[in-house]
Design an enzyme around this catalytic site. Structure first.
Site, PDB file in Angstrom:
ATOM      1  N   CYS A 127       0.979  -1.058   0.045  1.00 30.48           N
ATOM      2  CA  CYS A 127       0.115   0.012  -0.112  1.00 30.48           C
ATOM      3  C   CYS A 127       0.830   1.257   0.142  1.00 30.48           C
ATOM      4  O   CYS A 127       1.755   1.354   0.867  1.00 30.48           O
ATOM      5  CB  CYS A 127      -0.909  -0.220   1.147  1.00 30.48           C
ATOM      6  N   CYS A 171       0.485   3.925   2.970  1.00 21.68           N
ATOM      7  CA  CYS A 171       0.971   3.425   4.247  1.00 21.68           C
ATOM      8  C   CYS A 171       2.316   3.569   4.054  1.00 21.68           C
ATOM      9  O   CYS A 171       2.923   3.790   5.131  1.00 21.68           O
ATOM     10  CB  CYS A 171       0.712   1.624   4.167  1.00 21.68           C
TER      11      CYS A 171
END
Lengths: 622, 104
Positions: free
Chosen positions: B31, B34
């Site tokens: 991600c 993230c």
């Protein structure tokens, strides 16, 4: 260096250059009625339009007749007396030698043959068209796509007689000056929020772009004084489709705004498609002068709401009251009366309309058709419809006085988009433009969300119906999805072509910078595998590239100061993919526009991808 | 002032959040937001004191995601002596995370 860099003009600039060129060509010759000047597609984006220009010694009226394939397909227009004649030609057929007849008031006649190129595949042809020329006359049914197709206008036979090569978004509306208001083709925020609204003539000339700092989506509404209500949002706060602005028609300045977060709680009454990011999903706005209020459709609260124009205070909510706080139910919701056995609430609706007598119409998509998961109705058992409600705001009572579509069941079911039109009492249009079947089953989600290889198993449909006193007088099926349908006559007396450069009004705001710039190692030149393209327009920098899902990407502008922008590579799961036409077939494709507002100086453009910082070799002076 | 960002597993998470103040990110290695938010936390760690900052892999610690009802990543949770006092989802800018810590 593998990075492709292109500096390009705004379409308004391109059109101005084209206009200057054809006017110069016209002036070079001596064009009379016998030898008129003909320019096909004069503004580059509407290939089934043309201009005919010539001079006459004395003032003459001109009648133009664009010949149809059948006599009923002719399109006529009368132009006032003049000696300099500028005659717009609308309604040509694609891939044809079109005959355009001109007749002067003094009786002289002339035929001009205009050859057009074949229609592109993205101009879809109807799979069903049932109406009569007596009923439909010289109207065209305009539709704007949400899947791979182009905006086009279809005549009574289903022949495309107008289309636009730009990827225009959302609704097309004709306004009092005869021009069209339509969402721009310029993306501001993926997946479908565009830079604003074009004001465009039927000839394809863009007179104005109204740029909106938060971007445009779904709908616009012309006020009596000409100013425009435009739906938008404030991107840095992390929510979308929950604001409306009033825009000055002359300057593009924002005069007033409405923030629905001040009118409604965001965590109640959610539809099956609601999330925190897109909690309301405002897909329509209507100003009602009688009540001096705005009526707004919020798909993700299954709610048509009405707010006071001046204060933004909530007046009422049409919707299923289940799952709303009791104090709100008591204060704002209606109680069904009349034939309650056949009464249905609307769910995930679109396109609210305030009828002259105060009734409210909308397209009831019916998506999920329930407020709790355990009650959701699957697509195969569901229906969509146009519906008209009568409301009594003193008694807070509601009566369903008309509907069309329920009886067609899943065949007319659209999870998203669509509209209704009120033409007069008993005379309506119902457009179910978002129908999709996947592997033979009616989809429970917007077909525009189906991507890549799965598209081969997708069958799209869009059904537009017009009814007079409950008799169907028009029905068109198209093999794509279309946001709304609008019936318009191409020739309109108010839509007079004027020469000169269009205006770029308002601004795009400042794109949010990311304040933390990660520590990275130098990576050298950007690897070819990322297919990086950088575009520079008057008011935007556009990054296009291909990244793997989950890569961390930041675009850096490094100059006297360094500015960074976080580039999402993981697509946010938009539960309402209202316009899928900006999406690339390759799901890894990324498009990231940056507003140039607030940026000045010389910058080197660099890219961070995960732990490496790459050189693009592109330097820009802003 | 400085602290370090600790990589946690489920058991360590239960211990770390007992601190006076603990900020934890549930992240995924797949991600982009993230990854960026982890940089933000590293940057914040240089400037704050008295706050334990940890990161826990969403995919590798399903028991923790279930226990703390974390449904998506990145998600930031702020704890005070073991009790969750604030939660935000998605990528956040440094000032917003600092505000979360200071107001929590």
């Amino acid at each position: 260096m593998s990075v492709k860099f292109k500096q390009f003009d705004h379409i308004i600039t391109e059109q101005y250059q084209a206009e200057q060129a054809f006017l110069a060509a016209y002036k070079k010759g001596s064009h009379s009625f016998e030898q008129p000047f003909v320019q096909l597609n004069p503004y580059l984006i509407a290939p089934l339009t043309a201009l005919i220009m010539f001079k006459t010694d004395k003032p003459e009226t001109v009648t133009v007749n664009v010949k149809g394939r059948q006599a009923d397909g002719d399109m006529h227009f009368d132009l006032p007396a003049a000696t300099e004649h500028v005659i717009p030609v609308y309604g040509l057929y694609g891939g044809s030698d079109n005959t355009v007849e001109l007749k002067l008031g003094s009786g002289a006649k002339k035929s001009v043959i205009i050859k057009t190129e074949a229609l592109p595949d993205k101009v879809k042809l109807p799979t069903k068209m049932e109406t009569t020329s007596d009923y439909f006359q010289d109207n065209l049914m305009f539709v704007g796509p949400t899947t791979a197709a182009l905006v086009a206008g279809y005549d009574y036979k289903g022949d495309p007689r107008w289309y636009c090569t730009l990827n225009l978004a959302f609704d097309i509306k004709r306004v009092k000056n005869g021009r069209l208001l339509v969402g721009t083709h310029r993306l501001l925020m993926p997946p479908y929020h565009t830079t604003g609204i074009y004001e465009m003539g039927m000839i394809g000339k863009i007179y104005k772009e109204f740029r909106i700092p938060g971007g445009y989506h779904h709908d616009q509404f012309e006020m009596e004084d000409g100013n425009l209500l435009i739906l938008t949002q404030d991107p840095p706060r992390g929510t979308v489709e929950d604001m409306c602005v009033l825009v000055d028609r002359n300057t593009g300045a924002i005069l007033k705004s409405w923030d629905y977060q001040k009118s409604l709680p965001q965590d109640v009454g959610g539809s099956g498609s609601q999330d925190e990011h897109d909690w309301f999903h405002n897909n329509a706005v209507w100003y009602d002068k009688k009540t001096h209020s705005l009526t707004l459709s919020g798909r993700h609260q299954d709610a048509v709401i009405n707010i006071d124009y001046d204060s933004g205070k909530l007046n009422w909510i049409i919707g299923d009251p289940d799952n709303w706080p009791q104090d709100m139910v008591d204060k704002y919701f209606f109680k069904p009366v009349g034939d309650v056995k056949n009464f249905d609430w609307q769910y995930e609706q679109h396109a609210c309309v305030v009828v002259p007598d105060g009734d409210i119409m909308c397209f009831d998509n019916g998506h999920w058709r329930g407020k709790r998961k355990e009650n959701y109705v699957p697509a195969k058992d569901n229906f969509s419809r146009g519906v008209r409600y009568r409301i009594d705001t003193s008694k807070m009572e509601i009566e369903q006085v008309w509907q069309f579509g329920k009886e067609r069941g899943e065949d007319f079911f659209s999870t998203y988009i669509c509209n209704v039109e009120y033409y007069g009492e008993g005379h309506y249009m119902v457009h179910s433009g978002g129908i999709g079947r996947f592997k033979g089953e009616t989809l429970n989600k917007p077909p525009a969300q189906v991507r890549g290889d799965d598209e081969k198993d997708l069958v799209l449909n869009s059904i537009t119906v017009e009814l007079k006193d409950d008799t169907i007088v028009y029905e068109m099926h198209l093999p794509a999805n279309y946001y709304r349908a609008e019936k318009l006559q191409p020739y309109c007396r108010e839509d007079v072509l004027s020469f000169g450069k269009g205006e770029l009004l308002g601004d795009l705001g400042v794109t949010e910078q990311f304040l933390t710039i990660p520590d990275t190692e130098p990576g050298g030149e950007v690897p070819d595998k990322y297919n990086v393209k950088i575009g520079l327009e008057e008011d935007r920098i556009i990054l296009k590239a291909t990244f793997e899902k989950g890569q961390m990407v930041m675009l850096l502008l490094e100059g006297a100061q360094t500015v960074g922008y976080f580039v999402p590579t993981t697509k946010r799961p938009f539960l309402a993919m209202c316009v899928g036409t900006f999406q690339e077939a390759d799901e890894r494709a990324v498009e990231f526009p940056i507003s140039r507002k607030g940026l000045a100086g010389s910058f080197a453009i660099r890219l961070i991808v995960d732990d490496k910082k790459y050189e693009t070799g592109v330097h820009v002076a802003l | 002032m400085a602290t370090e960002v600790l990589e946690l597993d489920s058991a360590q998470l239960d211990e770390v959040i007992k601190a006076d103040k603990a900020l934890v990110i549930f992240y995924s290695k797949t991600c982009g937001p993230c990854k960026m938010l982890r940089f933000v936390l590293k940057d914040i760690a240089k400037d704050v004191d008295g706050v334990s900052i940890g990161e826990i892999d969403f995919d590798a610690n399903k028991d923790a995601t279930a226990k703390y009802k974390v449904e998506s990543y990145p998600t930031l949770l702020l704890f005070k002596k073991g009790e969750e006092v604030k939660r935000v989802k998605g990528l956040q800018q440094k000032p917003k995370v600092l505000q979360m810590i200071n107001e929590g």
